[in-house]
Design a protein around this motif. Structure first.
Motif, PDB file in Angstrom:
ATOM      1  N   ASP A 204      65.347  45.725  26.736  1.00 26.08           N
ATOM      2  CA  ASP A 204      64.914  46.386  27.956  1.00 26.08           C
ATOM      3  C   ASP A 204      64.562  47.834  27.631  1.00 26.08           C
ATOM      4  N   ARG A 205      64.192  48.580  28.646  1.00 30.12           N
ATOM      5  CA  ARG A 205      63.795  49.979  28.432  1.00 30.12           C
ATOM      6  C   ARG A 205      64.921  50.782  27.785  1.00 30.12           C
ATOM      7  N   ALA A 206      66.132  50.579  28.251  1.00 29.87           N
ATOM      8  CA  ALA A 206      67.264  51.330  27.712  1.00 29.87           C
ATOM      9  C   ALA A 206      67.458  51.051  26.224  1.00 29.87           C
ATOM     10  N   ARG A 207      67.242  49.820  25.834  1.00 30.09           N
ATOM     11  CA  ARG A 207      67.413  49.473  24.413  1.00 30.09           C
ATOM     12  C   ARG A 207      66.313  50.116  23.565  1.00 30.09           C
ATOM     13  N   LEU A 208      65.082  50.140  24.095  1.00 31.20           N
ATOM     14  CA  LEU A 208      64.007  50.827  23.384  1.00 31.20           C
ATOM     15  C   LEU A 208      64.316  52.311  23.237  1.00 31.20           C
ATOM     16  N   GLU A 209      64.814  52.915  24.322  1.00 32.53           N
ATOM     17  CA  GLU A 209      65.129  54.337  24.280  1.00 32.53           C
ATOM     18  C   GLU A 209      66.251  54.622  23.284  1.00 32.53           C
ATOM     19  N   TRP A 210      67.242  53.735  23.233  1.00 34.28           N
ATOM     20  CA  TRP A 210      68.340  53.897  22.270  1.00 34.28           C
ATOM     21  C   TRP A 210      67.818  53.827  20.836  1.00 34.28           C
ATOM     22  N   ALA A 211      66.974  52.829  20.560  1.00 31.54           N
ATOM     23  CA  ALA A 211      66.425  52.684  19.210  1.00 31.54           C
ATOM     24  C   ALA A 211      65.554  53.882  18.843  1.00 31.54           C
ATOM     25  N   HIS A 212      64.807  54.375  19.827  1.00 32.12           N
ATOM     26  CA  HIS A 212      63.951  55.540  19.584  1.00 32.12           C
ATOM     27  C   HIS A 212      64.791  56.789  19.333  1.00 32.12           C
ATOM     28  N   ARG A 213      65.846  56.946  20.115  1.00 29.23           N
ATOM     29  CA  ARG A 213      66.685  58.140  20.011  1.00 29.23           C
ATOM     30  C   ARG A 213      67.503  58.162  18.718  1.00 29.23           C
ATOM     31  N   THR A 214      68.008  57.023  18.315  1.00 24.83           N
ATOM     32  CA  THR A 214      68.908  56.955  17.157  1.00 24.83           C
ATOM     33  C   THR A 214      68.180  56.670  15.851  1.00 24.83           C
ATOM     34  N   GLY A 215      66.976  56.124  15.941  1.00 24.57           N
ATOM     35  CA  GLY A 215      66.263  55.754  14.727  1.00 24.57           C
ATOM     36  C   GLY A 215      66.765  54.453  14.124  1.00 24.57           C
ATOM     37  N   ARG A 216      67.609  53.735  14.854  1.00 19.86           N
ATOM     38  CA  ARG A 216      68.147  52.468  14.348  1.00 19.86           C
ATOM     39  C   ARG A 216      67.077  51.375  14.393  1.00 19.86           C
TER      40      ARG A 216
END
Length: 314
Positions: A204-216
């Motif tokens: 979902d959007r939150a997961r994309l934002e997490w991956a974008h923010r952390t670089g994971r």
């Protein structure tokens, strides 16, 4: 251009087209490279159409531009005035060149209204539930670009036969941009990847934002992106038959543009779908490797042609 090249135009119009060329060369490297394969008299019109789209896009993407909706409305009013023949007052070089291109090639004015309607959506819409919801946006932001270009490129038969393929190719380019620019779009508060397609892979959007923010490197995000790359390839296949419907001298340009944009998908795959942290680009040597054979093909398509060939319907 029919009736003469840019260098033979009146000074003000020649300057306007040169400004459009500068914008295209600076901001649209892939698009600009492909345009070099067109006959010289067709390139200025393509530069003008690109420059106008870029002008509108910069308005909606610039966070530091106050009252963006009003600014976009002002651009539309200025375009209308130019198309009506009023080139005084608030006309800019880009609008002057676009107005001349529209008149020369008899491009339907409604296509610009459709394009600007999609640009307005970017001011308020931040995500899309499904491809069906995204379709209306892409029709105006990408499909109509293909339709604007058709009179410039010319067709070997009725324009309406080529129109669906031109729209599909524009959509394929747009989807490729969405996949390439996921991280940049998140920074602007937007997600163009359909929510239901992402949800099928647990994203979902939150997961994309997490991956974008952390670089994971998230396996679920990777699977979702792989699916969307596959879908985008299918849109390119749907557009493919339209190239044969274009004028012979325009086909090398469109083939190279299609190939270069599809190479962006290849780069995404080669980087294992790591697109959230940086923009994926096709290296210059690979772009030239595609363009050089295209230049040979473009030259061969013009052998025996005497003088500019007017576009059908132009």
């Amino acid at each position: 251009m029919p009736g003469g090249t840019v260098g033979r135009l009146r000074p003000g119009l020649s300057h306007a087209y040169r400004e459009c060329r500068r914008i295209n060369a600076r901001h649209g490297r892939t698009y600009f490279l492909a345009t070099r394969l067109l006959p010289a008299d067709r390139r200025p019109a393509v530069h003008a159409l690109y420059a106008f789209a870029r002008l509108a896009d910069e308005i909606v993407d610039a966070a530091d531009v106050p009252h963006r909706a009003d600014t976009l409305t002002g651009l539309e009013h200025a375009l209308t005035e130019c198309l009506d023949g009023d080139l005084h007052g608030i006309a800019t070089p880009v609008l002057v060149a676009v107005a001349d291109t529209v008149a020369r090639y008899r491009i339907p004015r409604g296509l610009f209204a459709d394009f600007l309607a999609s640009m307005r959506m970017d001011l308020t819409v931040t995500d899309y539930a499904s491809f069906a919801d995204l379709a209306a946006y892409m029709r105006g932001s990408a499909g109509v670009i293909g339709l604007q270009l058709l009179p410039v490129l010319g067709t070997d038969g009725p324009t309406e036969e080529a129109a669906p393929f031109a729209e599909a190719l524009g959509e394929a380019f747009q989807l490729t941009n969405f996949l390439r620019d996921v991280g940049e779009d998140l920074d602007r508060g937007r997600v163009y990847l359909p929510a239901d397609e992402l949800a099928a892979f647990g994203v979902d959007r939150a997961r994309l934002e997490w991956a974008h923010r952390t670089g994971r490197h998230d396996p679920a995000v990777r699977r979702a992106l792989a699916h969307l790359v596959s879908y985008t390839r299918s849109v390119y296949r749907r557009a493919e038959p339209g190239i044969a419907l274009l004028r012979r001298e325009s086909r090398p340009c469109v083939r190279v543009a299609r190939t270069l944009y599809r190479r962006i998908l290849d780069e995404i795959v080669d980087r294992d779908y790591r697109v959230l942290g940086h923009r994926v680009v096709v290296p210059a040597h690979r772009r030239l490797g595609v363009a050089l054979p295209g230049l040979v093909s473009a030259y061969a398509s013009r052998v025996g042609t005497t003088g500019p060939v007017p576009a059908r319907g132009a």
